[in-house]
Scaffold this motif. Structure first.
Motif, PDB file in Angstrom:
ATOM      1  N   GLU A   1       0.828  -1.211   0.000  1.00 59.31           N
ATOM      2  CA  GLU A   1       0.000   0.000   0.000  1.00 59.31           C
ATOM      3  C   GLU A   1       0.866   1.267   0.000  1.00 59.31           C
ATOM      4  O   GLU A   1       0.476   2.299  -0.544  1.00 59.31           O
ATOM      5  CB  GLU A   1      -0.923   0.026   1.231  1.00 59.31           C
ATOM      6  CG  GLU A   1      -2.041  -0.993   1.204  1.00 59.31           C
ATOM      7  CD  GLU A   1      -1.617  -2.362   1.745  1.00 59.31           C
ATOM      8  OE1 GLU A   1      -0.393  -2.612   1.887  1.00 59.31           O
ATOM      9  OE2 GLU A   1      -2.520  -3.182   2.000  1.00 59.31           O
TER      10      GLU A   1
ATOM     11  N   LEU B   1       1.653   2.250  -3.372  1.00 57.78           N
ATOM     12  CA  LEU B   1       0.536   2.933  -4.035  1.00 57.78           C
ATOM     13  C   LEU B   1       0.551   4.424  -3.708  1.00 57.78           C
ATOM     14  O   LEU B   1       0.382   5.284  -4.583  1.00 57.78           O
ATOM     15  CB  LEU B   1      -0.769   2.282  -3.552  1.00 57.78           C
ATOM     16  CG  LEU B   1      -2.017   2.448  -4.372  1.00 57.78           C
ATOM     17  CD1 LEU B   1      -1.790   2.073  -5.817  1.00 57.78           C
ATOM     18  CD2 LEU B   1      -3.141   1.576  -3.785  1.00 57.78           C
ATOM     19  N   LEU B   2       0.771   4.738  -2.436  1.00 58.00           N
ATOM     20  CA  LEU B   2       0.836   6.145  -2.038  1.00 58.00           C
ATOM     21  C   LEU B   2       2.027   6.822  -2.712  1.00 58.00           C
ATOM     22  O   LEU B   2       1.933   7.961  -3.177  1.00 58.00           O
ATOM     23  CB  LEU B   2       0.953   6.277  -0.517  1.00 58.00           C
ATOM     24  CG  LEU B   2      -0.165   5.643   0.314  1.00 58.00           C
ATOM     25  CD1 LEU B   2      -0.036   6.049   1.773  1.00 58.00           C
ATOM     26  CD2 LEU B   2      -1.537   6.043  -0.207  1.00 58.00           C
TER      27      LEU B   2
ATOM     28  N   TYR C   1      -3.090  11.336   4.912  1.00 51.90           N
ATOM     29  CA  TYR C   1      -2.275  10.270   4.327  1.00 51.90           C
ATOM     30  C   TYR C   1      -0.800  10.672   4.234  1.00 51.90           C
ATOM     31  O   TYR C   1       0.071   9.827   4.320  1.00 51.90           O
ATOM     32  CB  TYR C   1      -2.758   9.941   2.913  1.00 51.90           C
ATOM     33  CG  TYR C   1      -3.866   8.922   2.837  1.00 51.90           C
ATOM     34  CD1 TYR C   1      -5.089   9.157   3.444  1.00 51.90           C
ATOM     35  CD2 TYR C   1      -3.691   7.739   2.142  1.00 51.90           C
ATOM     36  CE1 TYR C   1      -6.117   8.230   3.357  1.00 51.90           C
ATOM     37  CE2 TYR C   1      -4.712   6.800   2.044  1.00 51.90           C
ATOM     38  CZ  TYR C   1      -5.923   7.054   2.653  1.00 51.90           C
ATOM     39  OH  TYR C   1      -6.920   6.138   2.562  1.00 51.90           O
TER      40      TYR C   1
ATOM     41  N   ARG D   1       1.398   7.612  -6.450  1.00 50.21           N
ATOM     42  CA  ARG D   1       0.485   8.751  -6.581  1.00 50.21           C
ATOM     43  C   ARG D   1       1.242  10.051  -6.381  1.00 50.21           C
ATOM     44  O   ARG D   1       1.075  11.016  -7.136  1.00 50.21           O
ATOM     45  CB  ARG D   1      -0.638   8.637  -5.533  1.00 50.21           C
ATOM     46  CG  ARG D   1      -1.610   7.510  -5.804  1.00 50.21           C
ATOM     47  CD  ARG D   1      -2.543   7.284  -4.614  1.00 50.21           C
ATOM     48  NE  ARG D   1      -3.494   6.195  -4.891  1.00 50.21           N
ATOM     49  CZ  ARG D   1      -4.312   5.657  -4.002  1.00 50.21           C
ATOM     50  NH1 ARG D   1      -4.310   6.102  -2.754  1.00 50.21           N
ATOM     51  NH2 ARG D   1      -5.141   4.693  -4.332  1.00 50.21           N
TER      52      ARG D   1
ATOM     53  N   ASP E   1     -11.630   8.402   0.554  1.00 50.22           N
ATOM     54  CA  ASP E   1     -11.337   6.965   0.625  1.00 50.22           C
ATOM     55  C   ASP E   1     -12.573   6.229   1.134  1.00 50.22           C
ATOM     56  O   ASP E   1     -13.027   5.243   0.542  1.00 50.22           O
ATOM     57  CB  ASP E   1     -10.146   6.741   1.566  1.00 50.22           C
ATOM     58  CG  ASP E   1      -9.827   5.274   1.743  1.00 50.22           C
ATOM     59  OD1 ASP E   1      -9.797   4.549   0.725  1.00 50.22           O
ATOM     60  OD2 ASP E   1      -9.617   4.838   2.889  1.00 50.22           O
TER      61      ASP E   1
ATOM     62  N   ARG F   1     -13.736   8.597  -8.962  1.00 52.38           N
ATOM     63  CA  ARG F   1     -14.379   7.293  -8.808  1.00 52.38           C
ATOM     64  C   ARG F   1     -15.882   7.449  -9.013  1.00 52.38           C
ATOM     65  O   ARG F   1     -16.553   8.128  -8.241  1.00 52.38           O
ATOM     66  CB  ARG F   1     -14.113   6.718  -7.415  1.00 52.38           C
ATOM     67  CG  ARG F   1     -12.656   6.407  -7.210  1.00 52.38           C
ATOM     68  CD  ARG F   1     -12.382   5.727  -5.892  1.00 52.38           C
ATOM     69  NE  ARG F   1     -10.947   5.516  -5.773  1.00 52.38           N
ATOM     70  CZ  ARG F   1     -10.357   4.930  -4.749  1.00 52.38           C
ATOM     71  NH1 ARG F   1     -11.079   4.480  -3.753  1.00 52.38           N
ATOM     72  NH2 ARG F   1      -9.058   4.776  -4.722  1.00 52.38           N
TER      73      ARG F   1
ATOM     74  N   ARG G   1     -11.793  12.787  -5.339  1.00 54.25           N
ATOM     75  CA  ARG G   1     -11.056  12.659  -4.077  1.00 54.25           C
ATOM     76  C   ARG G   1      -9.655  13.250  -4.196  1.00 54.25           C
ATOM     77  O   ARG G   1      -8.919  12.885  -5.098  1.00 54.25           O
ATOM     78  CB  ARG G   1     -10.964  11.163  -3.729  1.00 54.25           C
ATOM     79  CG  ARG G   1      -9.985  10.824  -2.622  1.00 54.25           C
ATOM     80  CD  ARG G   1      -9.827   9.309  -2.460  1.00 54.25           C
ATOM     81  NE  ARG G   1      -8.793   9.005  -1.502  1.00 54.25           N
ATOM     82  CZ  ARG G   1      -8.270   7.791  -1.319  1.00 54.25           C
ATOM     83  NH1 ARG G   1      -8.699   6.767  -2.042  1.00 54.25           N
ATOM     84  NH2 ARG G   1      -7.317   7.592  -0.431  1.00 54.25           N
TER      85      ARG G   1
HETATM   86  C1  IPM Z   1      -7.787   3.137  -2.177  1.00 61.27           C
HETATM   87  C2  IPM Z   1      -7.146   2.206  -1.183  1.00 61.27           C
HETATM   88  C3  IPM Z   1      -5.818   2.812  -0.774  1.00 61.27           C
HETATM   89  C4  IPM Z   1      -6.122   4.150  -0.128  1.00 61.27           C
HETATM   90  C5  IPM Z   1      -4.991   1.916   0.153  1.00 61.27           C
HETATM   91  C6  IPM Z   1      -4.766   0.545  -0.433  1.00 61.27           C
HETATM   92  C7  IPM Z   1      -3.694   2.562   0.519  1.00 61.27           C
HETATM   93  O1  IPM Z   1      -7.974   1.982  -0.104  1.00 61.27           O
HETATM   94  O2  IPM Z   1      -7.209   3.338  -3.253  1.00 61.27           O
HETATM   95  O3  IPM Z   1      -8.860   3.644  -1.870  1.00 61.27           O
HETATM   96  O4  IPM Z   1      -6.443   4.202   1.062  1.00 61.27           O
HETATM   97  O5  IPM Z   1      -6.029   5.151  -0.827  1.00 61.27           O
END
Ligand code: IPM
Ligand code: MG
Length: 352
Positions: free
Chosen positions: A89, A92-93, A141, A96, A243, A106, A134
């Protein structure tokens, strides 16, 4: 001109749903002479296994030099015990942040074929068509965080510039939609960041007289999404509220497996399904690729300048659904469900 896409399959069902989507993209590429090229890169748990990091330098170099990134999903029980900085995870952050993707879209759309499987009354959700906008690269975060023995904190930080750019994108989006309605969600009765947020929204509202704007506290928004979701059109909100609300609103679609996403704002857009890696069904060939295919449609439209191909993909997915070819997570009768490969084949037939 050739368009380059970085392909980050990730973990769990990620490789299956991305491969299905690549099959479809290859057909679209030929049909619309798109000249797409794909470059694989390791990401998430798969990258931890290979490089010891969820977002290795090799991948960083690749994603910065493409037109778009297509991502599967990341994470799995294997990595749960890792410290926060090393988890999938965190990759992922980091991606971004690295790509400057501050704007995450979304959609939450009602699907008639899932109506009788919804926890909501049909009349409450019929016709729902919401986009959650979002903020994705700031807030709690990314604020300072610390653990000191029995104490811990995560700071929610925003500056005016960070709020302005996402609120601007949300107004622009709302302006293009039939309802032209923007709901800004905050917690301005408690949080200083929310007060600043609200100020920015109110200032900008003057520039968009055609857009109806309202404010809603996040706790109330959570309730309103369930009680009366039809009142919403575009929702703009900070990172952590977005989120939570985007997962909640996915329930309006009937399944997280239907919800795509686009993360924008930098030079390169990132497109990924809103759902997770579903490790419980990984490798079985039964995963639902719809959210990834619809994310690819976003990619075609927003990063690859291929609006016709995007529309054609969305139509083909919808037709496949209408013709009753459904994966097990969305099929009314699981006995009649099709696997990922069959679903993909049916989409391809409908593209022809
Ligand atoms: C999302 C996910 C991520 C977030 C996690 C996996 C870090 O829940 O893309 O919504 O919290 O942004
Ligand atoms: Mg989430």
């Amino acid at each position: 001109m050739s368009k380059k896409i970085a392909v980050l399959r990730g973990d769990g069902i990620g490789p299956e749903i991305v491969n299905a989507t690549l099959d479809v993209l290859n057909v679209l590429g030929d049909k619309y002479s798109l000249d797409l090229t794909f470059e694989d890169a390791a990401f998430g748990g798969a990258a931890i296994d290979q490089y010891g990091s969820p977002f290795p330098e090799e991948t960083k170099a690749i994603v910065k030099n493409v037109d778009a990134v297509l991502l599967g999903s990341v994470g799995g029980p294997k990595y749960d015990a890792l410290p926060r900085e090393q988890r999938p995870e965190t990759g992922l952050l980091a991606i971004r942040k690295e790509l400057g993707l501050y704007c995450n879209l979304r959609p939450a759309k009602y699907y008639d074929f899932l109506a009788d499987r919804l926890v909501f009354k049909k009349e409450c959700v019929e016709g729902v068509d919401i986009v959650i906008c979002r903020e994705l690269t700031s807030g709690i975060y990314f604020g300072e965080k610390k653990r000191n023995g029995d104490e811990a904190y995560d700071m929610m930080y925003y500056n005016k510039g960070e709020i302005t750019r996402i609120v601007r994108d949300a107004f622009e989006l709302a302006k293009q939609r039939p309802a032209k309605h923007l709901t800004s969600v905050d917690k301005a009765n408690v949080l200083e960041t929310s007060r600043l947020w609200r100020e920015v929204v109110n200032e900008m509202a003057a520039e968009y007289p055609e857009v109806t704007v309202d404010h809603m506290y996040v706790d109330n928004a959570a309730v309103q999404l369930v009680l009366n979701p039809k009142q919403f059109d575009v929702i703009v909100t900070e990172n952590s509220f977005g989120d939570i609300l985007s997962d909640e609103s996915a329930a309006l679609a009937g399944s997280l497996g239907m919800v795509p996403s686009a993360s924008l704002g930098g030079n390169v857009g990132l497109y990924e399904p809103a759902h997770g890696s579903a490790p419980d069904i990984a490798g079985q060939g039964i995963a639902n690729p719809i959210a990834t295919m619809l994310s690819a449609a976003y990619m075609l439209r927003m990063s690859l300048d291929a609006v016709d191909a995007a529309q054609s993909l969305e139509n083909a997915v919808q037709q496949t659904i209408d013709d009753g070819f459904l994966t097990v997570d969305i099929a009314a009768d699981p006995e009649k469900a099709v696997d990922t490969k069959t679903f993909t084949q049916k989409v391809i037939e409908r593209l022809a």
